[in-house]
Scaffold this motif. Structure first.
Motif: not given
Length: 814
Positions: A121-128, A135-136, A249-251
């Motif tokens: 599980e990662i944060s939006p910042t880690e995803a970026k 775009e997060i 990447l999946r959104v």
């Protein structure tokens, strides 16, 4: 010069990734005389244009097991065959834009860890940080799976084909199957046209891997294979300078997925409202074909994608692609032997995830064909779940509009299909509807799941938390526990087994003793040779030569197939009589008070003890009253001819009006049964679960010789249990348990919850699941500290090997 042989051990129909995987895995098991027939060219149906995403995380534990196998296979396939597969374990990121989606992703992560999948599980910042162009601003959470990846679908298929050929399999292109032959319920061969000549090929097995054409191939054999093609869209950009290797990447909240490939971005979609295709059949010359562009249909996806991946605004589109993919009515693929025809196997309906599914599917089905039974529980995708009506083309067309989009929809618990509804209805349907029923669907049956109050909306409001019917379920549940409730269970599968050899036949198939007097009801399982549970049922002896087996509606076709498979030369007739009788379940401590008001018969313990049935008068009609329960209370299942069902319902309703009778739905049935630790087939008990480890040894009579699975039961008794079914109650009354949550024992994940619901009487979420405990006594199992991991958070749980509600079963015998 290539020619078609006169015979083969197995004929595989279809040269996509599934068919080539089947040939490869059968050859790996040492099968010879394998013949794969492809109507045009390998990959020319849908495989060639697949996106090639290879993820390991699926909705259930065993589907995750298969997907993980696929990823591992594709990693080693290139070295084995010399064919480059393009397999790249670049990882994957799934992002959540809502708290509900985050909950879903994190719940999946807990399940994945329990199955050995490396997940973070990662944060939006880690995803970026891992996906710099993302775009997060509105991202609330994300999941990273480092060993996910992508591959080249055509090359993966060619590698599988090469591997199969290296082991002796024969693959023939431009060979179209035009007929499937059978005799005495078993497949005997196929006819195929090759180079203008029709050849009949005798064979022992046929495997339907025909993708979009699988529905028609099934029809040739008299086997319903419900699937329908839909248009599936993606775009490929022009090269983007400086674009580095990126994870997939999946959104899902935007219905989109992104794949970096050779400096370009492939953007694909699973839009909420799909476009079915091929209603009038697939063109005969279809081969590597595309469908017409429909930019208007794709534009809403692209608009969101440009904001999510701003580089797209500066990049041209190189390719706009539209190609067909086949989808099933429940978004799960088909695997296994058809119940209508022995040795006719299916591996199809992959719902646009064929590349990531076919490796595991080929392995599992090949093993199934080799051993005569699946290697582990495959009920999620078993072809025996199919109801014959589902092959109806109008039904498939309407349902496929919805199913494509559901791949990326929120997978909320209790989510119901919205399309192609109302096909199978109880005679009480309109009565229940008028009284506030909110319906769900199982096996095509419309069933009252809960009852809305006057003025309350009759719709689900889905959530991972308490949904809008939670209080309704509580009221229904407590009425069953403290008063009396009425359920419509007409969807039960009902099978008459009758004839001179009916008793000996059932004695061989059932683990319990069927040699009981007429009027007795026996709870039993049908086992396989491993002691696994093939069916969970009650059997009522109607007469010396006739029995009635009652099974869950969802497993009816499976159970019919199992019975018929073992008929041999027995003088027995097996008849599906499901539609002939409705079932009204009157349950609760005041059930006797209600039924005595509408029937002159004697319902005392002396005349009608638990586990017996009697013919009764009720109102102005007749019924068969079975004194059994699935909620753990005094009660009767009333089997009523469908023409009298409405009258009997009205009579009971009137009689119960001043006794607090409450109409109850299936959600309440489930919450009551889980408090009582009653097992549910397909979740708590499967063909992979040994009957003793499931805690059902009381229904097994090893003193009875000759029943299937007896030796496995005796071996397990001698060797000891490797694991035990345990019931859990969360001590915090707020969290909810559904299924697949991780079981934590003394700080270590040891398994997953097989089923869960809220115990309104016990005051907390209740779950069941297996705990490994080789060589341990019951006291040692219970001496541990337990918790249940839900979306990454652990909650303390009480554990019990006995039912937490009424452990001595005193209430059912009141």
């Amino acid at each position: 010069m290539t020619t078609l042989p006169q015979k083969a051990r197995v004929v595989i129909i279809g040269g996509g990734v599934a068919g080539c995987s089947m040939a490869y895995h059968l050859a790996k098991l040492g099968w010879t005389d394998i013949l794969l027939l492809e109507r045009k060219q390998l990959t020319s149906g849908t495989t060639w244009h697949a996106a090639g995403l290879i993820g390991q995380l699926r909705a259930t534990a065993n589907m995750t097991r298969l997907a993980k196998y696929t990823a591992d296979l594709y990693v080693r396939l290139e070295e084995e065959t010399g064919v480059a597969t393009g397999m790249s374990q670049c990882g994957s990121i799934s992002v959540a834009l809502t708290s509900e989606r985050k909950e879903e992703l994190y719940r999946n992560a807990s399940m994945a860890r329990a199955r050995g999948v490396d997940v973070e599980e990662i944060s939006p910042t880690e995803a970026k940080a891992r996906y710099p162009h993302l775009e997060i601003g509105d991202v609330v959470g994300a999941l990273y799976i480092p060993r996910d990846g992508q591959g080249d679908p055509a090359n993966i298929t060619q590698a599988l084909a090469r591997g199969a050929r290296m082991l002796g399999a024969k693959i023939v292109e431009q060979a179209k199957v035009t007929a499937i032959h059978q005799d005495k319920g078993r497949v005997t061969g196929v006819t195929a046209v090759f180079e203008g000549k029709a050849t009949t090929i005798a064979c022992e097995h046929v495997v339907n891997c025909a993708g979009m054409w699988a529905h028609g191939i099934g029809a040739m054999a008299g086997v319903p294979v419900p699937l329908h093609a839909c248009e599936h869209f993606y775009i490929v950009t022009e090269p983007i300078p400086g674009l580095e290797r990126l994870p997939v990447l999946r959104v899902p909240d935007e219905c989109a997925y992104y794949k970096e490939d050779a400096g370009k971005i492939l953007l694909g979609a699973f839009e909420p409202v799909a476009k079915p295709w091929g209603m009038d059949g697939i063109p005969e010359d279809f081969c590597f074909d595309q469908l017409p562009e429909d930019f208007d249909h794709f534009e809403p996806i692209l608009e969101k994608a440009v904001k999510r991946f701003p580089l797209l605004a500066e990049t041209g589109i190189h390719t706009f692609f539209n190609g067909p993919e086949s989808f099933t009515p429940d978004d799960r693929y088909y695997l296994g032997e058809a119940p209508q025809l022995r040795n006719f196997w299916v591996a199809c309906g992959f719902n646009s995830i064929g590349i990531q599914s076919s490796g595991g599917a080929g392995m599992a089905l090949a093993q199934w064909m080799q051993d005569g039974e699946p290697p582990f529980d495959l009920w999620d995708v078993d072809i025996r779940r199919v109801q014959p009506f589902q092959a109806n083309r109008t039904y498939l067309y309407r349902r496929s509009v919805e199913t494509l989009g559901l791949l990326y929809a929120d997978h909320f618990p209790y989510r119901q299909m919205a399309s192609a509804r109302g096909v199978r209805r109880s005679p009480l349907h309109e009565h229940l509807k008028a009284r506030g029923a909110v319906f769900g669907e199982v096996a095509g049956w419309e069933r009252a799941n809960w009852f809305a109050r006057q003025g309350q909306e009759r719709e689900y409001r889905y959530s991972w938390k308490r949904q809008n019917w939670f209080d309704n379920q509580r009221d229904e549940h407590l009425s069953v526990r403290n008063g009396v409730g009425l359920f419509d269970m007409s969807s039960f599968g009902k099978i008459r087994v009758e004839g001179r050899d009916a008793l000996s036949f059932l004695q061989r198939l059932c683990a319990n003793d069927m040699d009981v007097p007429a009027g007795k009801i026996v709870y039993t399982q049908m086992l396989n040779e491993r002691g696994g549970i093939e069916s969970d049922l009650t059997v009522s002896r109607l007469s010396e030569t006739a029995f009635l087996a009652v099974v869950p509606g969802a497993t009816l076709q499976r159970d019919l197939a199992w019975l018929r498979r073992h008929l041999a030369d027995a003088f027995v007739v097996i008849t599906d009589v499901t539609a002939g009788e409705s079932v009204l379940c009157l349950m609760g401590p005041r059930a006797r008070d209600v039924i005595q008001k509408v029937s002159p018969n004697d319902f005392s313990n002396e005349r009608n003890p638990f586990g017996t049935w009697q013919n009764i008068e009720i109102g102005m009609g007749e019924a068969r009253a079975h004194r059994v329960t699935y909620v753990g209370e005094l009660g009767w299942e009333l089997y009523v001819s469908t023409d009298q069902a409405a009258h009997v319902f009205e009579a009971i309703e009137q009689a119960g009006a001043d006794l607090g009778l409450k109409l109850c739905g299936l959600h309440t049935l489930d919450s009551c049964r889980i408090e009582k630790a009653f097992r549910h087939f397909g979740h708590d008990i499967t063909d992979e679960d040994h009957v003793l480890e499931a805690g059902l040894g009381f229904a097994v009579k090893t003193s009875k010789p000759g029943f299937i699975g007896r030796d496995a039961v005796l071996r397990k008794k001698e060797a000891g249990l490797e694991r035990r079914m345990v019931q859990f109650r969360l001590t915090d009354p707020q969290p909810l348990v559904f299924h697949n949550e991780a079981i934590v024992r003394d700080g270590t994940i040891v398994g997953t919850i097989t089923s869960g619901n809220y115990g309104h009487h016990l005051g907390g979420a209740i779950g069941m699941g297996y705990v490994p405990c080789p060589g341990e006594a019951e006291t040692e199992v219970l001496a541990s500290s337990y918790a249940i991991e839900i979306a990454g958070e652990r909650f303390a749980a009480e554990a019990s090997l006995r039912p937490m509600y009424d452990p001595k079963a005193e209430r059912v015998r009141m």
